[in-house]
Design an enzyme around this catalytic site. Sequence first.
Site: not given
Length: 532
Positions: A82, A85, A428, A431
């Site tokens: 993450c 994180c 993106c 995408c």
Amino acid sequence: MRLHSFLLLFLLTAWAWGLDGEEGVEEEEEEEEAKAPEEASPGPPSDELLEEDNILVLTQHNFARALREHRYLLVEFYAPWCKHCKALAPEYAKAASLLKNESSELKLAKVDGPAEMKLVVEFGVTGYPVFKFFQDGNRSQPVEFTGPQEAESIVRWLKRRLGPAATQLETEAEARQLIDSQDLVVIGFFKDLQDEDMAVFLAIAKDAVDMTFGFTDRPELFQKYGVSQDTVVLFKKFDEGRADYPVDEELGLTQADLSHFLVVHSMHLVMEFNRQTSSKIFGARILNHLVLFINQTLTPHKELLTGFQEAAPPFRGEVLFVVVDVAGENDHVLQYFGMNATEAPTLRFINIDTTKKYLPTTEEITAASVTTFCQDVLSGKVKPQLRSQAIPPDWDQKPVKVLVGKNFEQVAFDESKNVFVKFYAPWCTHCKEMAQTWEDLAEKYKDHEDIIIAELDSTANELEAFTVRGFPTLKYFPAGPGRKVIEYKSARDLETFSKFLDNGGVLPEPEKSEVPIPEAGANNSKEHKDEL
């Protein structure tokens, strides 16, 4: 939002474990096992408590022990992959260091969520990072920490949980000292300190770590600060200097309303957009923003701030006034508004819920013109600006048809066609990952006269029909009257897409998982999308 606070969501990666070695190793191991004496069966997993950077490392085996040994325990559920994180790790370690000598009853801890899914499920973790605060060994009702994820804010939040959240004021000298001590001080004036309103006030004080809280029931302090009924007063060293929130005598004090009041009135009338302020700007829940784009290195531009500031007070709480410095690190903001730095100075009005943007009708930027612009937008006199690229000459020559704002309505709502549209952003990640699959889908159905596979760049084209908030968004427009729209939320593979189209836009049954897979970031939508 990123215009800062828009967040990125990450798909959880499943790890496969492999065995390394050469041929014959397995046979050699079997021979060694045959020669070795029979080993004793392993005992139960250890509940030993280990630390990293003053932070307890918890698992399902030592979690109960940690609760027994520490009266107060703040636990971070994180994922190694993450991004948020990883960025938080130094701040969390700093908070642990600051608290090291505070109290043996208080401890910070962390849990590797993907490795400890039983704990993730038990505590309802649906995103990373997530913080749960446990008190007095109570495992069933932890409090979720939702404050700023910075070391000092975490420490202040915990100290308010352990000690008094607000200071009781008995004298004028104590009140003045508290007000002078910070830029933002909240004082609750309550005639009855045992009333339920007082409990609501203290509950808010525990979480609002960026403000200092006090309370009093002394009549002389009511008189000193011109208060005649139960009232919460926000004292601040900027703008109006003070904001009052009288408690409704019939309805009493509600946590949601007072929290919103404090957020709105703790903000400067004019907020400068940057990395430090963006989370507060978007967290204020003020949907209308008036944005002034200026170059702060140019004196004539900076002089426009006076009129902009003068227009702001009447719109407090309804319209948030924001300044964007085009000479700063704000290229992403300009890109979002479809602008370039040379257009400054200029204004834009935006509703962040609908993402509709409005252009001023005059280039003049004065207190009067800014006020008129705001009033006209709020009253509906100004129509939103809808950006659109030019229609490409070959927009319909390839299997994937290219839509823009100017041809979207004509194509998507063609009553003789079933139109499947991908709304995307060029940057993106998700995408890009599905781009080839979308091409393959279009190739497969290119000879179906009643089916159109299309795509639209939502960063360059805006639609009146609806707002696209995340990428990729997939929508199906079935043939026939009524302008029907079906949002596709199932798997993004060729087989599932095909079943969806062949069934006339009926969504396949989603695959069910025994254990929910948490996602990264604060947005816990089950769709994995990059947001604006």
